[in-house]
Motif scaffolding. Structure first.
Motif, mmCIF file in Angstrom:
data_model
loop_
_atom_site.group_PDB
_atom_site.id
_atom_site.type_symbol
_atom_site.label_atom_id
_atom_site.label_comp_id
_atom_site.label_asym_id
_atom_site.label_seq_id
_atom_site.Cartn_x
_atom_site.Cartn_y
_atom_site.Cartn_z
ATOM 1 N N GLU A 34 0.853 -1.194 0.000
ATOM 2 C CA GLU A 34 0.000 0.000 0.000
ATOM 3 C C GLU A 34 0.886 1.240 0.000
ATOM 4 N N ASN A 36 2.382 4.848 0.120
ATOM 5 C CA ASN A 36 1.942 6.061 0.809
ATOM 6 C C ASN A 36 2.123 7.260 -0.120
ATOM 7 N N TRP A 37 1.088 7.487 -0.932
ATOM 8 C CA TRP A 37 1.087 8.681 -1.769
ATOM 9 C C TRP A 37 -0.236 9.413 -1.566
ATOM 10 N N SER A 38 -0.312 10.619 -2.030
ATOM 11 C CA SER A 38 -1.525 11.419 -1.824
ATOM 12 C C SER A 38 -2.473 11.263 -2.999
ATOM 13 N N ASP A 39 -3.762 11.230 -2.703
ATOM 14 C CA ASP A 39 -4.777 11.145 -3.747
ATOM 15 C C ASP A 39 -5.296 12.517 -4.165
ATOM 16 N N ASN A 40 -4.619 13.585 -3.744
ATOM 17 C CA ASN A 40 -5.025 14.918 -4.189
ATOM 18 C C ASN A 40 -5.032 14.963 -5.713
ATOM 19 N N GLU A 41 -6.144 15.339 -6.311
ATOM 20 C CA GLU A 41 -6.235 15.364 -7.768
ATOM 21 C C GLU A 41 -5.337 16.427 -8.377
ATOM 22 N N GLU A 59 2.361 17.237 -2.623
ATOM 23 C CA GLU A 59 1.594 16.016 -2.408
ATOM 24 C C GLU A 59 0.394 15.946 -3.348
ATOM 25 N N GLY A 60 0.316 14.883 -4.120
ATOM 26 C CA GLY A 60 -0.816 14.679 -5.013
ATOM 27 C C GLY A 60 -0.376 14.406 -6.441
ATOM 28 N N TRP A 61 -1.348 14.367 -7.338
ATOM 29 C CA TRP A 61 -1.091 14.087 -8.750
ATOM 30 C C TRP A 61 -0.367 15.244 -9.416
ATOM 31 N N SER A 87 3.624 11.386 -4.256
ATOM 32 C CA SER A 87 2.764 11.474 -5.432
ATOM 33 C C SER A 87 2.644 10.138 -6.152
ATOM 34 N N PRO A 88 1.442 9.825 -6.668
ATOM 35 C CA PRO A 88 1.262 8.617 -7.469
ATOM 36 C C PRO A 88 1.623 8.805 -8.935
#
Length: 229
Positions: A34, A36-41, A59-61, A87-88
């Motif tokens: 799992e 640990n990245w941010s789901d901020n769009e 943090e985020g896309w 970031s993802p």
């Protein structure tokens, strides 16, 4: 001409992988179950004090407007010493643009992947833009093949049949070649080993769940980061 041969090979590998998923998956993955990245769009940028230093938390896309917002933050807060990334991934071209901007306009900035955080896909190129780069123990540098919105057009074209499938396939391959060329240029201009692209393009994309996380030895050998264990 010897130097160009591996670059052309990377371009060919990239285009083949973009149109059809690579059959062979890389071994030696150390990716967490799992990440640990941010789901901020949209990449959220926040300044903070860490260890007496001013840092920028990213943090985020990686969205298309991220490079411009990053430049605004760095110009506004000239005391920022480090950028911490979680970031993802996201927009591949925006990641390249942001990374080159860091290298050419903000040479004193350090990029960091803190312990427990993951920097994947387009985030890789933002990270590689730092003049000094650190991946903390338990920090994760995750590589994977980029994807395009054109992939959806390809699937739709195949459903429709006829010439539309060929046109869609050509569009995806053209986008893949453009991105691969930008990636090679980035590696050369920033002094990162282009061998890293072989690993990136042989990894699956996010949907395939076949991402690859570099080991501490690989981070050092590919000149991705200064390793302090």
């Amino acid at each position: 001409m010897k130097r160009l041969r591996p670059i052309f090979a990377v371009l060919a590998l990239c285009c083949a992988s973009a149109v059809g998923a690579a059959e062979a998956q890389p071994s030696g993955s150390t990716c967490p179950a799992e990440p640990n990245w941010s789901d901020n769009e949209v990449m959220e940028l926040t300044t903070a004090r860490r260890g007496g230093r001013r840092v920028l938390l990213a943090e985020g896309w990686v969205d298309q407007q991220f490079p411009a917002r990053l430049q605004t933050m760095l110009d506004r807060h000239t005391d920022i010493e480090e950028i911490w990334l979680r970031s993802p991934g996201g927009d591949a071209m925006a990641g390249n643009e942001a990374g080159l901007m860091l290298r050419t306009m903000y040479s004193g900035i350090t990029t960091r992947i803190p312990a427990g955080w993951t920097c994947a896909g387009a985030c890789n190129f933002v990270f590689l833009g730092g003049s000094v780069r650190h991946v903390d123990p338990d920090g994760v540098f995750m590589v994977r093949m980029f994807t395009f919105s054109g992939d959806e057009a390809l699937r739709e074209g195949v459903t429709q049949g006829g010439g539309s499938a060929a046109r869609a396939s050509g569009e995806v391959e053209g986008s893949a070649r453009q991105q691969a060329t930008a990636d090679v240029d980035f590696m050369i201009r920033t002094g990162i080993s282009t061998d890293l692209l072989d690993i990136m393009y042989q990894s699956g994309n996010l949907e395939e769940g076949a991402s690859r996380c570099l080991t501490r030895e690989e981070l050092r050998d590919f000149n991705v980061a200064e390793i302090r264990d």
